[in-house]
Design a protein around this motif. Structure first.
Motif, PDB file in Angstrom:
ATOM      1  N   GLU A 162       0.735  -0.891  -0.110  1.00 29.32           N
ATOM      2  CA  GLU A 162      -0.083  -0.430  -0.148  1.00 29.32           C
ATOM      3  C   GLU A 162       0.906   2.162  -0.221  1.00 29.32           C
ATOM      4  O   GLU A 162       0.565   2.141  -0.832  1.00 29.32           O
ATOM      5  N   ASN A 163       2.101   2.068   0.814  1.00 28.68           N
ATOM      6  CA  ASN A 163       2.655   2.533   1.008  1.00 28.68           C
ATOM      7  C   ASN A 163       3.179   2.639  -0.169  1.00 28.68           C
ATOM      8  O   ASN A 163       3.700   3.872  -0.509  1.00 28.68           O
ATOM      9  N   GLU A 164       4.052   1.657  -0.827  1.00 27.01           N
ATOM     10  CA  GLU A 164       4.837   1.923  -2.328  1.00 27.01           C
ATOM     11  C   GLU A 164       4.050   2.303  -2.972  1.00 27.01           C
ATOM     12  O   GLU A 164       4.452   2.701  -3.887  1.00 27.01           O
ATOM     13  N   SER A 165       2.837   1.940  -3.035  1.00 25.87           N
ATOM     14  CA  SER A 165       1.502   1.939  -4.642  1.00 25.87           C
ATOM     15  C   SER A 165       1.071   3.528  -4.319  1.00 25.87           C
ATOM     16  O   SER A 165       1.210   4.616  -4.886  1.00 25.87           O
ATOM     17  N   HIS A 166       1.226   4.239  -2.860  1.00 26.52           N
ATOM     18  CA  HIS A 166       0.840   5.387  -2.833  1.00 26.52           C
ATOM     19  C   HIS A 166       2.491   6.341  -2.758  1.00 26.52           C
ATOM     20  O   HIS A 166       2.318   7.501  -4.232  1.00 26.52           O
ATOM     21  N   ASP A 167       3.032   5.840  -3.314  1.00 25.05           N
ATOM     22  CA  ASP A 167       4.491   6.283  -3.393  1.00 25.05           C
ATOM     23  C   ASP A 167       5.056   6.796  -4.834  1.00 25.05           C
ATOM     24  O   ASP A 167       4.718   7.557  -5.782  1.00 25.05           O
ATOM     25  N   LEU A 168       4.167   5.575  -5.748  1.00 28.84           N
ATOM     26  CA  LEU A 168       4.431   5.190  -7.101  1.00 28.84           C
ATOM     27  C   LEU A 168       3.845   6.696  -7.132  1.00 28.84           C
ATOM     28  O   LEU A 168       3.134   7.196  -8.686  1.00 28.84           O
ATOM     29  N   LEU A 169       2.324   6.071  -6.771  1.00 29.99           N
ATOM     30  CA  LEU A 169       0.764   7.527  -7.577  1.00 29.99           C
ATOM     31  C   LEU A 169       1.853   8.238  -7.723  1.00 29.99           C
ATOM     32  O   LEU A 169       1.077   9.277  -8.389  1.00 29.99           O
ATOM     33  N   THR A 170       2.044   9.183  -6.670  1.00 35.20           N
ATOM     34  CA  THR A 170       2.700  10.637  -5.552  1.00 35.20           C
ATOM     35  C   THR A 170       3.717  10.980  -6.726  1.00 35.20           C
ATOM     36  O   THR A 170       3.583  11.947  -7.767  1.00 35.20           O
ATOM     37  N   VAL A 171       4.283  10.064  -7.364  1.00 36.31           N
ATOM     38  CA  VAL A 171       5.154  10.523  -8.540  1.00 36.31           C
ATOM     39  C   VAL A 171       4.330  10.464  -9.866  1.00 36.31           C
ATOM     40  O   VAL A 171       5.286  11.393  -9.972  1.00 36.31           O
ATOM     41  N   LEU A 172       4.235   9.822  -9.925  1.00 36.62           N
ATOM     42  CA  LEU A 172       2.882   9.701 -11.538  1.00 36.62           C
ATOM     43  C   LEU A 172       2.109  11.029 -10.978  1.00 36.62           C
ATOM     44  O   LEU A 172       2.588  11.721 -12.300  1.00 36.62           O
ATOM     45  N   ALA A 173       1.361  11.637 -10.023  1.00 32.54           N
ATOM     46  CA  ALA A 173       0.365  12.258 -10.334  1.00 32.54           C
ATOM     47  C   ALA A 173       1.487  13.780 -10.483  1.00 32.54           C
ATOM     48  O   ALA A 173       0.881  14.899 -11.025  1.00 32.54           O
ATOM     49  N   ASN A 174       2.806  13.769  -9.899  1.00 26.10           N
ATOM     50  CA  ASN A 174       3.196  15.674  -9.368  1.00 26.10           C
ATOM     51  C   ASN A 174       4.033  15.183 -11.113  1.00 26.10           C
ATOM     52  O   ASN A 174       3.722  16.498 -11.867  1.00 26.10           O
ATOM     53  N   PHE A 175       4.871  14.236 -11.586  1.00 30.12           N
ATOM     54  CA  PHE A 175       5.035  14.174 -12.771  1.00 30.12           C
ATOM     55  C   PHE A 175       4.081  14.724 -14.139  1.00 30.12           C
ATOM     56  O   PHE A 175       4.324  15.275 -15.276  1.00 30.12           O
ATOM     57  N   THR A 176       2.179  14.100 -13.993  1.00 29.25           N
ATOM     58  CA  THR A 176       1.564  14.366 -14.799  1.00 29.25           C
ATOM     59  C   THR A 176       1.238  15.955 -14.392  1.00 29.25           C
ATOM     60  O   THR A 176       0.655  16.661 -15.853  1.00 29.25           O
ATOM     61  N   ILE A 177       0.927  16.417 -13.661  1.00 28.76           N
ATOM     62  CA  ILE A 177       1.109  18.177 -12.908  1.00 28.76           C
ATOM     63  C   ILE A 177       1.884  19.186 -14.871  1.00 28.76           C
ATOM     64  O   ILE A 177       1.406  19.169 -14.834  1.00 28.76           O
ATOM     65  N   ASP A 178       3.145  18.785 -13.556  1.00 30.98           N
ATOM     66  CA  ASP A 178       4.585  19.029 -14.750  1.00 30.98           C
ATOM     67  C   ASP A 178       4.017  19.206 -16.133  1.00 30.98           C
ATOM     68  O   ASP A 178       4.240  19.886 -16.828  1.00 30.98           O
ATOM     69  N   HIS A 179       3.434  17.600 -16.601  1.00 27.61           N
ATOM     70  CA  HIS A 179       3.206  17.588 -18.304  1.00 27.61           C
ATOM     71  C   HIS A 179       1.751  18.322 -18.905  1.00 27.61           C
ATOM     72  O   HIS A 179       2.293  18.879 -19.929  1.00 27.61           O
TER      73      HIS A 179
END
Length: 849
Positions: free
Chosen positions: A181-198
């Motif tokens: 669960e924690n690692e999933s949130h970590d990955l999702l956060t990385v992807l969310a931040n990158f998507t915002i910038d994109h």
């Protein structure tokens, strides 16, 4: 290429819908409209790999534009892929033919987050090719329609990165949600931040709308969606807006497409973070209605089943009708419930788009036979009645950008009409804002407002209040205020008459604006809504007086600037024709002597019994109020398209002038099909015989040689062109259009799809048309004792005369110079054709006595 100074947008329909504004029709675009099903894309894909096209801005631009060139779409979407984000973070992604995306080394354990993902990478550097493609495409689109940017949502990206390819169960990715669960949130956060910038970088590069795709919700339980999808969707929407503010970049509409997230739609709608929520084909009508009720500002998109495009044309039309009955025509974007499939026929896609347009606007078929057929060309209007249920509540003067742009440089009087509480005040506020550069609101109510803003109505002073209102209106007209708004109830014709007279005296176009609210004739609602506490008995009495305001005619009106320009051109060409053809001048001098007037002033607007300051083309003549004219009005105005078009700007072209001993008229061409449906004149009417001026024909058998003016000395002097709201008013240049032809073409003007004439017939493009719309004209002048109505009859007579001369091979004196071709037919009759038609902009409205 600069990501600023983009060409002005010509079609902002979808942007207005995203903002919740009223629109004249439903916009349409299609998910995956660019790419694999198009023959032109297959040519490119045979030479370049999928990601090569994505990474090459010129190729991505070309593929983006392909569907926009082929179909009548209201938006383009940049050709790219949601998986460019995992690529940018360091993962390898391949596109396998007939299989889809593949990750050769997917994420298997949480330890892979540190070895297979590079968190130091930036979207602005890794995905620069996407932003370059967007900027290039914005410039290349030349404002044809808005450009959409997009990205994949974190859960969708995560599921691909773990599964390694498409999956029906997403079991490997869901295992992470339950086990890590924690690692999933970590990955999702990385992807969310990158998507915002994109997404922010896409907007900075020129994207005018962005859409976020959450494509894999079907495998999530409601609880998993609420924990691992919804928070990141909201984070991205908030993050994009915050970063845009930080960078000083204007916000753009945000569309969310969460496929199969039926259990989360209500939370998404209530969040207020998304301008548009796109729906898949499984969403029921009851859910759609409840979404509308929960968020009245939300725009919806979708949701035709992509497989419905495999069906017949008739069934597609049925599906479109059902879809529109559910969604309505406001705050709605037509689309599929997912992307187009690779094996889809382009014909079926065209059927889908045609079904949208045929339902929301009239279809026209031009039929033409050869010239030896006695049957005239006919126009057939299809599906007009379908507008009744889907009629837009918008007024063109409030919602149509081209109309607004034209009216902002036109003297126009908006005559408000409706009872207190019907919605007039709301419209006036919008009009005042739209035309704020030069606007005056004149209202009898203002007379009763004291210095502290209190309204103190006194029925004994109502006459004085209206006198002051009329006085203020006249002052505004004298001062050439461009937008004069008369904000009274104006229920009876006699109440409106003083304002109609002032508009005519000062060269104003009148647009009568009535609220189109459901309650405008509901006495109970009106009593509750009006702010001046008008009693029920007064409202009911006024409602009994509320009858249609019947104009003398409906027409297309030029503003004063364009009217003056066309009149000067007409008089100059008249003078040129007199110099060019000796016999024409001699014939008309004979007429002018009989009327005791100079030949140069024989054909003039000063000779008209009713002189208005603006030119018009009559589209429907009503006449004085009689039982028959009331029926004529009712039949014409009952067409929803007519009321929808009132106050709208319609383009036209002056293609030539007709000179006769009685009239001087300008012939018109209409490039837009919606204008054709306004025409309700009899093109084959046999005129009542007006006393024809006698022309001396004693020496016509010895007609002197005509003069060919091949120099510019006798041409009208060069003047600046008419001011229009667009730089290039050209007629649609597509393969099906024959609206204006080159000199070498053999067909005629004003006809859309016509069969070619027999090769033995020698017709030039200068030959006037016959049949539908052929008598459309502006009356530029008449001889003394002649009526303006004679102009149309004279034009029809000249059409028949020239057609007869061509069929019988009778030589006609002709003059050809750089700007015109003139033909003289004897008896004071001459036609002047313009080699370059003059563009004009008109307003469709009524003329009231």
């Amino acid at each position: 290429m600069s990501s600023t100074n983009f060409p002005p947008l010509k079609n902002d329909l979808i942007l207005r819908v995203c903002r919740g504004e009223s629109v004249e029709r439903v916009p349409i675009w299609i998910m995956r409209q660019a790419g694999r099903y198009l023959p032109e894309y297959k040519v490119i894909s045979s030479e370049h790999s999928f990601f090569e096209v994505c990474r090459t801005p010129s190729l991505a631009c070309e593929v983006t534009l392909q569907p926009v060139r082929r179909f009548d779409l209201d938006a383009a979407i940049i050709f790219s892929d949601i998986l460019v984000i995992p690529q940018a973070l360091g993962m390898q992604v391949e596109m396998i033919a007939n299989e889809g995306p593949c990750f050769p080394q997917p994420l298997k354990t949480p330890e892979d987050l540190n070895t297979k993902i590079d968190r130091t990478r930036k979207a602005s550097e890794e995905l620069k090719y996407v932003y370059e493609a967007i900027t290039l495409t914005r410039h290349t689109l030349d404002g044809q329609c808005p450009l959409i940017g997009f990205a994949g949502a974190p859960w969708t990206l995560m599921s691909y990165m773990i599964e390694g390819k498409a999956s029906t169960t997403m079991s490997k990715a869901k295992r992470w949600l339950y086990s890590y669960e924690n690692e999933s949130h970590d990955l999702l956060t990385v992807l969310a931040n990158f998507t915002i910038d994109h997404l922010v970088e896409q907007i900075a590069a020129g994207a005018q709308i962005v859409q976020l795709f959450e494509s894999h919700c079907a495998c999530l339980t409601p609880d998993l969606f609420n924990r691992f999808s919804l928070p990141y969707l909201c984070q991205i929407a908030k993050g994009v807006r915050e970063k845009l503010v930080q960078r000083g970049i204007p916000s753009v509409p945000f569309i969310l497409f969460a496929k199969d997230a039926h259990f989360g739609l209500h939370d998404l709608a209530k969040s207020g973070l998304f301008d548009v929520v796109s729906l898949d084909w499984t969403i029921t009508p009851s859910t759609i209605r409840s979404l509308r009720n929960e968020n009245s500002t939300l725009t919806l998109q979708g949701n035709l089943d992509p497989c419905a495009l495999y069906s017949s044309k008739a069934n597609l039309e049925k599906f479109v009708r059902e879809m529109l009955e559910i969604f309505g025509t406001q705050q709605y974007i037509a689309n599929l419930g997912h992307g187009i499939y690779p094996d889809m026929s382009v014909d079926n896609v065209q059927w889908f788009i045609d079904a949208m347009f045929s339902w929301l606007s009239p279809s026209f078929l031009m039929q033409n036979g050869s010239s030896n057929e006695t049957k005239a060309k006919q126009i057939r209007v299809l599906d007009i009645l379908k507008l009744d249920d889907l009629y837009s509540l918008s007024h063109p003067c409030l919602t149509c950008p081209e109309t607004i742009a034209h009216l902002r440089q036109t003297k126009v009087m908006f005559l408000m009409r409706g009872l207190p509480g019907s919605g007039k005040s709301t419209i006036v506020k919008h009009l005042t804002k739209l035309y704020s550069k030069s606007v005056v609101v004149c209202s009898a109510d203002n007379y009763f407002i004291d210095s502290e803003g209190n309204y103190n109505f006194n029925i004994n002073r109502i006459g004085e209040a209206h006198r002051v209102c009329q006085q203020r209106t006249e002052e505004a007209c004298k001062n050439n205020v461009l937008a004069v708004i008369v904000d009274n109830t104006n229920i009876r014709a006699d109440e409106c008459k003083p304002y109609f007279q002032k508009a005519s005296n000062y060269g104003y176009i009148v647009i009568v604006v009535e609220p189109r609210t459901d309650w405008k004739r509901d006495a109970n609602t009106l009593m509750n809504r009006n702010t001046h506490q008008v009693p029920m008995e007064v409202i009911e009495g006024r409602l009994r007086q509320y009858h249609p305001l019947i104009p003398f005619y409906f027409g297309l009106f030029l503003n004063q600037e364009q009217s003056n320009y066309i009149l000067q051109e007409a008089y100059d060409y008249y003078q040129q024709a007199l110099q060019t053809f000796y016999q024409l001048k001699k014939d008309l001098e004979y007429v002018s002597r009989d009327k005791n007037i100079s030949v140069h002033n024989l054909l003039n607007r000063a000779n008209m019994s009713v002189q208005t300051k603006v030119l018009h083309c009559t589209m429907k003549y009503i006449g004085k109020i009689t039982d028959q004219s009331r029926k004529d009005y009712a039949n014409y105005a009952a067409n929803r398209l007519i009321s929808h078009m009132l106050g709208k700007m319609c383009r036209a072209y002056v293609v030539g002038f007709v000179i006769t001993p009685r009239t001087l008229g300008a012939r018109l061409l209409f490039p837009d099909r919606h204008t054709w449906a306004l025409w309700d004149q009899d093109d084959n009417e046999i005129p009542k015989k007006e006393s024809s001026p006698q022309v001396d024909t004693r020496d016509n058998k010895k007609t002197r040689p005509y003069r060919r003016n091949n120099n510019n000395n006798n041409n009208p002097k060069n003047r600046s062109k008419i001011t229009t709201t667009t730089d290039n008013l050209t007629i649609n240049d597509d393969s099906n259009s024959t609206m204006v032809r080159s000199v070498a073409d053999e067909d005629v003007l004003l006809v859309d799809n016509v069969s070619r004439l027999n090769t033995t017939e020698q017709l030039s493009f200068l030959h006037p048309t016959f049949g539908y719309l052929s008598r459309a004209h502006l009356t530029c002048g008449v001889a003394p004792d002649s009526s303006a109505a004679q102009t149309g009859h004279d034009i029809m007579e000249m059409i028949r005369k020239e057609g007869d001369s061509i069929q019988r091979n009778i030589p006609i004196p002709e003059s050809n110079d750089e700007r015109t071709v003139m033909k003289y037919f004897g008896n004071g009759q001459c036609i002047v054709y313009l080699k370059e038609p003059m563009p004009i902009e008109t307003i469709f409205s009524g003329y009231f006595h």
